[in-house]
Scaffold this motif. Structure first.
Motif: not given
Length: 250
Positions: A31-32, A194-196, A215-216, A234-235
């Protein structure tokens, strides 16, 4: 189209695999920035959850995440084994890791090891990791990955045979096809989880946006072609988008 070069493989196989991939549509969509990812699953639980305790206690977090994951699992077709078994691998010598697999009886097993648990700063991060791994099972990613791998291996072998390849060339093509097929959609699978997983963690009472902040700090795999994980940015963005939709009641 990208030509794939694998050390030790004839150039003809790289060209062949490029043809196979183009024909089979093996692409990885990320996803952009600013867009809504297509990997986000629809929420299956409604309502605002009660906030979970802030204590980073593995057993407490499991006790909250597991029933939500099982509820989401049972509400998501097709039918599957939703009796999650969640374990902490206490071996401190292993590198940080979490994974999901299935036992011989089909029971889903989620494992977080002690090294990763030590790296996670708070309960939100632990809950997100567990929810992410549960989401892999709910989304049937093991079976889907196996199917993709087998299909790519067959397609590469057939293409090599059609081009008059020897048995050795066909076998090499199948091996390379399987390698590529196993990675073709892995980035999308991670974003789906990640979304679910964000939804599961949220309904267990945790903050997925704080959870994905891990993730940062983690090593960023970048956007490597045939890599197994998407860029960390992106995550984080997928979770933020998912939570924006979820909190708007969409």
């Amino acid at each position: 189209m990208l030509a794939i070069t694998v050390p030790g493989r004839p150039a003809a196989l790289s060209i062949l695999l490029s043809v196979v991939l183009a024909a089979s549509g093996c692409t990885v969509a990320v996803a952009p920035q600013g867009s809504q990812t297509q990997t986000a699953a629809r929420p299956v639980i409604s309502g605002t959850p009660q906030k979970a305790p802030a204590d980073k206690n593995f057993a407490t977090i499991v006790a909250r995440v597991e029933p939500v994951a099982e509820q989401v699992c049972r509400a998501t077709p097709p039918a599957r084994n939703c009796d999650f078994r969640i374990e902490l691998d206490r071996d401190p010598s292993k590198p940080a890791n979490a994974y999901q697999t299935q036992l011989a009886n089909g029971q889903p097993l989620l494992v977080v090891n002690q090294t990763l648990l030590n790296d996670l700063r708070n309960a939100d991060e632990v809950a997100f990791v567990l929810s992410h791994e549960a989401a892999h099972h709910i989304s049937d990613h093991i079976a889907r990955q196996q199917s993709t791998t087998e299909a790519a291996a067959i397609a590469a072998g057939l293409a090599a045979a059609a081009l008059g390849g020897t048995s050795s060339t066909i076998a090499s093509a199948q091996e390379l096809g399987a390698f590529t097929g196993s990675r073709a959609y892995s980035k999308n699978y991670e974003l789906e989880a990640d979304s679910l997983g964000a939804q599961i963690a949220y309904h267990a009472g945790y903050d997925p946006v704080d959870g994905v902040a891990y993730f940062s700090r983690a090593r960023d795999p970048g956007d490597q072609f045939l890599g197994t994980h998407p860029p960390n940015g992106d995550r984080i963005r997928v979770v933020q988008q998912t939570m924006a939709r979820l909190t708007r009641g969409q």
